[in-house]
Design an enzyme around this catalytic site. Structure first.
Site, mmCIF file in Angstrom:
data_model
loop_
_atom_site.group_PDB
_atom_site.id
_atom_site.type_symbol
_atom_site.label_atom_id
_atom_site.label_comp_id
_atom_site.label_asym_id
_atom_site.label_seq_id
_atom_site.Cartn_x
_atom_site.Cartn_y
_atom_site.Cartn_z
ATOM 1 N N HIS A 1 1.515 4.363 -3.015
ATOM 2 C CA HIS A 1 1.458 5.829 -3.065
ATOM 3 C C HIS A 1 2.594 6.384 -3.922
ATOM 4 C CE1 HIS A 1 -1.825 6.343 -0.333
ATOM 5 N NE2 HIS A 1 -1.202 5.831 0.694
ATOM 6 N N HIS B 1 0.827 -1.208 0.000
ATOM 7 C CA HIS B 1 0.000 0.000 0.000
ATOM 8 C C HIS B 1 0.863 1.261 0.000
ATOM 9 C CE1 HIS B 1 -3.435 2.602 1.394
ATOM 10 N NE2 HIS B 1 -2.420 3.297 1.864
ATOM 11 N N GLU B 2 1.841 1.324 0.899
ATOM 12 C CA GLU B 2 2.643 2.544 0.994
ATOM 13 C C GLU B 2 3.483 2.777 -0.256
ATOM 14 O OE1 GLU B 2 1.732 4.483 3.118
ATOM 15 O OE2 GLU B 2 0.734 3.129 4.499
ATOM 16 N N HIS C 1 -9.503 8.056 3.561
ATOM 17 C CA HIS C 1 -9.464 6.613 3.697
ATOM 18 C C HIS C 1 -10.826 5.991 3.421
ATOM 19 C CE1 HIS C 1 -5.677 7.620 5.799
ATOM 20 N NE2 HIS C 1 -5.280 6.484 5.290
ATOM 21 N N GLU D 1 -5.489 6.759 -1.923
ATOM 22 C CA GLU D 1 -5.550 5.703 -0.905
ATOM 23 C C GLU D 1 -5.997 4.381 -1.514
ATOM 24 O OE1 GLU D 1 -4.400 5.722 2.060
ATOM 25 O OE2 GLU D 1 -3.862 7.833 1.993
#
Length: 534
Positions: free
Chosen positions: A346, A342-343, A431, A367
């Site tokens: 970004h 996920h990170e 989110h 997100e």
């Protein structure tokens, strides 16, 4: 299980022989390598050669000259090629920065996509909505702009030198100072870009490079093999085969040791957290190449560092590295595969197409992008149920602040997030605003009643949808992201992914129609300019 994690070198993914993308068979069963080979479909990772890249630049330059009216180019404006990346089947995406009377234009980028040979234009995208006809004389000085920007954060570490530019990401272009303020909000670190009107000193816009996320502290089994560097009695948690990828503490330096064995398998051990972070990041890197045809996190063969030991119940991307904290019980580090995916997702969002823009809708799509890349990475790894099998839940094992997942992609409403797009999304927390696109991706990949996975309902339209498989869904999503412009919206994402499906799978309409149906199912209708099929 061995409490020590033994490391060793892993082979870099081989680049398959290049063939032309015109042989793509849209009837090929989703995610079947054997079927792709049988139908002579080219390898997904088939980057264009130097001649084709050069030809793409020539084609794009000619296109910009011919379509200057369409991209709202005035006589005082110039375009400069800033990024040229390739994607699945070697399709090329060229990003051009715009200047107006020598000043950078935020939101004025133009992205031209071509075929692998660099001869045919697939699309031309720009976020700019109006012609620029402004005076470039500032009435507010840089120091005043810096003071205004500084006041936007309660904790300030540094304030960068203000940069005068044209802000063109809204309907009315304005002369503005961009000031980057590094510090923290009440909840998290911040790298805040503040745009201060150069005529009246008001704040035009702002966005934060820091995108915080949450997830599980799942370990990938022992031992695992990760790429490190060093020899003899000097080793480092630095992956030299993926430039820029390393892992260490909050000071940014990679962990080092006298042997190539790291961590003790404990949920609170930071070396172990780096083992998990590197393992997940390297897996995601391999997925990007093998499934999506992308060369690294930035699309140009580069990666970003990871830091562990953040003293917070959080994890985030700050614009140049990822940082991982812990759960509220302080029993696990937040470095499982879906959180790491996920990170870094970004970072992929940041380095795809143009700028995403500000606002909760763009933030929610960002997100969701992280969640989608987390799911893609888990499915590529395809680990057994004893560890963490591939799914569409986010943070289901970390118990970040309690029990259960943080987000649910097949049914966002299970966590109180919207399943469907509505006019309230631009005012929904980012989110939660990830819900509609997450839901769309699940419906596109898996459909409404997939075998072995949870059923998912629709918001409108036909109640039964058939998925095309997560690999194809991922390729289409990434190709659409490669044409991102500010402000990024659900309507733009629909138009971009429909066009991407047609470019990637030109010989039929199965994928195009599946993309359209999934968007309609989450209440994102067709807009003008959408590709038709047939």
């Amino acid at each position: 299980m061995n409490p020590k994690v033994k490391l060793g070198a892993v082979a870099v993914l081989a680049v398959a022989a290049m063939t032309t993308p015109t042989a793509v068979n849209a009837a090929t069963p989703a995610d079947s390598a054997a079927a792709r080979t049988a139908s002579a479909e080219p390898p997904v990772y088939a980057p264009p050669d130097a001649e084709s890249r050069s030809r793409a630049v020539t084609t794009a330059n000619a296109t910009l000259a011919a379509r200057s009216e369409a991209v709202l180019k005035g006589q005082n404006e110039r375009f400069t090629l800033t990024r040229n990346i390739s994607g699945a089947y070697g399709l090329q995406y060229l990003t051009y920065a715009r200047t107006y009377r020598g000043l950078p234009v935020y939101g004025g980028e133009v992205i031209v996509s071509t075929d692998r040979a660099g001869e045919l234009v697939g699309s031309v995208s720009s976020g700019q909505q109006s012609r620029i006809t402004i005076d470039v004389t500032s009435k507010v000085d840089a120091a005043t702009a810096a003071a205004t920007a500084r006041a936007q954060l309660p904790v300030v570490e540094t304030v960068a030198t203000p940069k005068l530019l044209v802000h063109a990401a809204t309907t009315t272009p304005k002369l503005a100072w961009e000031v980057v303020v590094t510090g923290a909000t009440a909840e998290a670190p911040s790298v805040l870009h503040v745009f201060v009107d150069a005529l009246d000193g008001s704040i035009v816009d702002s966005y934060d490079d820091v995108h915080a996320g949450t997830g599980n502290s799942y370990y990938n089994g022992n031992p695992v093999t990760i790429q490190t560097s060093g020899s003899g009695s000097s080793y480092s948690m630095t992956d030299t085969t993926r430039p820029g990828l390393r892992c260490g503490g909050q000071n940014g330096s990679a962990y080092t040791g006298t042997d190539d064995s790291w961590g003790n398998g404990s949920g609170t051990n930071l070396e172990t957290a780096c083992v998990d972070a590197l393992y997940a990041a390297q897996t995601e890197w391999n997925m990007l190449s093998a499934w999506l045809g992308r060369n690294g996190f930035n699309g140009s063969g580069g990666a970003f560092p990871a830091r562990v030991g953040l003293s917070a119940v959080n994890a985030y991307w700050n614009g140049s590295y990822t940082s991982f904290g812990r759960n509220s019980a302080n029993t696990r580090q937040a470095t499982p595969m879906d959180v790491v995916g996920h990170e870094y997702g970004h970072g992929i969002f940041q380095y795809s197409g143009g700028s995403g823009g500000s606002g909760n809708e763009a933030g929610g799509l960002n997100e969701s992008t992280g969640d989608i890349f987390g799911a893609l990475t888990e499915h590529y790894a395809n680990q057994p149920a004893a560890l963490d099998p591939p799914d569409y839940l986010v943070g289901e094992e970390v118990n970040l602040t309690g029990a259960g997942e943080i987000r649910n992609m097949y049914n966002p409403s299970a966590k109180g997030h919207p399943n469907c797009y509505s006019s309230s999304i631009p005012s929904t927390a980012v989110h939660a605003a990830a819900g509609p696109q997450n839901h769309w991706f699940y419906l596109l990949a898996e459909g409404t009643n997939p075998v072995g996975k949870p059923a998912s309902s629709v918001c409108s339209g036909p109640t039964t949808l058939t998925g095309i498989g997560i690999q194809k869904a991922g390729r289409i999503f990434q190709a659409g992201l490669n044409t991102k412009t500010a402000p990024w919206t659900h309507a733009k994402a629909r138009r971009a992914t429909v066009a991407a499906a047609k470019s990637l799978y030109p010989s039929g309409c199965t994928e195009v129609n599946a993309v359209k149906a999934a968007w309609a199912a989450v209440n994102v209708p067709a807009a003008s300019g959408e590709v038709s099929c047939p």
